[in-house]
Design a protein around this motif. Structure first.
Motif, mmCIF file in Angstrom:
data_model
loop_
_atom_site.group_PDB
_atom_site.id
_atom_site.type_symbol
_atom_site.label_atom_id
_atom_site.label_comp_id
_atom_site.label_asym_id
_atom_site.label_seq_id
_atom_site.Cartn_x
_atom_site.Cartn_y
_atom_site.Cartn_z
ATOM 1 N N MET A 7 11.421 15.130 79.900
ATOM 2 C CA MET A 7 10.313 15.897 80.454
ATOM 3 C C MET A 7 9.044 15.050 80.404
ATOM 4 N N ALA A 8 8.288 15.099 81.482
ATOM 5 C CA ALA A 8 7.028 14.360 81.479
ATOM 6 C C ALA A 8 6.115 14.960 80.407
ATOM 7 N N THR A 9 5.563 14.094 79.561
ATOM 8 C CA THR A 9 4.668 14.618 78.526
ATOM 9 C C THR A 9 3.250 14.741 79.086
ATOM 10 N N LYS A 10 2.498 15.659 78.512
ATOM 11 C CA LYS A 10 1.110 15.845 78.942
ATOM 12 C C LYS A 10 0.278 14.652 78.483
ATOM 13 N N PRO A 11 -0.725 14.279 79.267
ATOM 14 C CA PRO A 11 -1.653 13.264 78.778
ATOM 15 C C PRO A 11 -2.253 13.721 77.450
ATOM 16 N N LYS A 12 -2.489 12.768 76.555
ATOM 17 C CA LYS A 12 -3.074 13.112 75.258
ATOM 18 C C LYS A 12 -4.382 12.351 75.078
ATOM 19 N N LEU A 13 -5.426 13.100 74.760
ATOM 20 C CA LEU A 13 -6.769 12.537 74.667
ATOM 21 C C LEU A 13 -7.189 12.410 73.203
ATOM 22 N N PHE A 14 -7.650 11.228 72.837
ATOM 23 C CA PHE A 14 -8.108 10.976 71.465
ATOM 24 C C PHE A 14 -9.612 10.747 71.475
ATOM 25 N N TYR A 15 -10.340 11.666 70.838
ATOM 26 C CA TYR A 15 -11.797 11.560 70.817
ATOM 27 C C TYR A 15 -12.351 12.536 69.785
ATOM 28 N N PHE A 16 -13.650 12.535 69.621
ATOM 29 C CA PHE A 16 -14.314 13.514 68.760
ATOM 30 C C PHE A 16 -14.298 14.875 69.469
ATOM 31 N N CYS A 17 -14.501 15.935 68.719
ATOM 32 C CA CYS A 17 -14.490 17.273 69.314
ATOM 33 C C CYS A 17 -15.859 17.573 69.931
ATOM 34 N N GLY A 18 -16.131 16.888 71.016
ATOM 35 C CA GLY A 18 -17.397 17.062 71.709
ATOM 36 C C GLY A 18 -17.345 16.317 73.026
#
Length: 227
Positions: A7-18
């Motif tokens: 299954m294609a995985t969702k893009p995953k974003l790494f950053y601060f919560c803002g």
């Protein structure tokens, strides 16, 4: 035996919560109707682990995992997503116009992002300058573009990354000055039109992954992680 399909995985974003530099990436994915996951960096340890694992090319976030790749550098990520989701014009001439417009709006938005980290008096001064620049340098340009071609969208009469990012910029400046569009009737109409595109309308609802303006907590977290 047929291989099981992954299954294609969702893009995953790494950053601060803002917002920061990641917010335009969130906007672009949301506008394209793409679901994404986020991992928020809240401690120096998390950040150092990403560095140690060699995941951050130049030692910086935003970082996005997508299509089996680990991508860093905001502009590179944005242009990849714009091309992938057909929001980047029909040919090179349209693409370069989209780049010019998005580079312009990004300059304005970065002024806002950077202001959050300044002492109160300087911060106020910087944000006043943002509003002034928006009114005198940026918004007149986009008003004229819309007037000259009389079309609904900025480039090629088709929804593109340029439209998404201009709306994001307009909403950010309106948070500083609610009447900023009073002299720009075409931009006002543009704002309404683009805000009503279903994927964007959804992103503008409470409870979406859109982030609020930076507050003192966000500023403290970023400072403490990057100390």
């Amino acid at each position: 035996n047929p291989k099981p399909r992954v299954m294609a995985t969702k893009p995953k974003l790494f950053y601060f919560c803002g917002r920061g530099r990641m917010e335009s990436i969130r906007w672009l994915l949301a506008a394209a109707g793409v679901e994404f996951e986020e991992e928020f960096i809240e401690t120096t340890e998390q950040y150092e682990k990403l560095l140690k694992d060699g995941r951050l090319l130049f030692g910086q976030v935003p970082m996005v995992e997508i299509d089996g790749m680990v991508l860093t550098q905001t502009r590179a990520i944005l242009s990849y997503l714009a091309a992938k989701y057909d929001l980047y014009g029909k040919d090179l001439k349209e693409t370069v116009r989209i780049n010019m417009y998005t580079d312009g709006t990004l300059d304005l938005m970065l002024m806002i992002a950077v202001a959050a980290f300044k002492p109160p008096a300087e911060k106020e001064e910087s944000l006043a300058l943002v509003v002034k620049r928006a009114k005198t340098r940026y918004f007149p340009v986009f008003e004229k573009i819309l007037k000259d071609h009389g079309e609904d969208f900025l480039v090629g009469n088709k929804f593109s990354w340029a439209d998404i990012q201009l709306l994001e910029a307009i909403l950010m400046v309106e948070e500083l000055d609610a009447s900023v569009l009073s002299e720009f009737p075409l931009l006002k109409a543009f704002k309404t039109r683009i805000s009503n595109i279903p994927t964007i309308k959804k992103f503008l609802q409470p409870g979406s992954q859109r982030k609020p303006p930076p507050d003192s907590h966000y500023v403290e977290v970023v400072r403490s992680v990057l100390h």
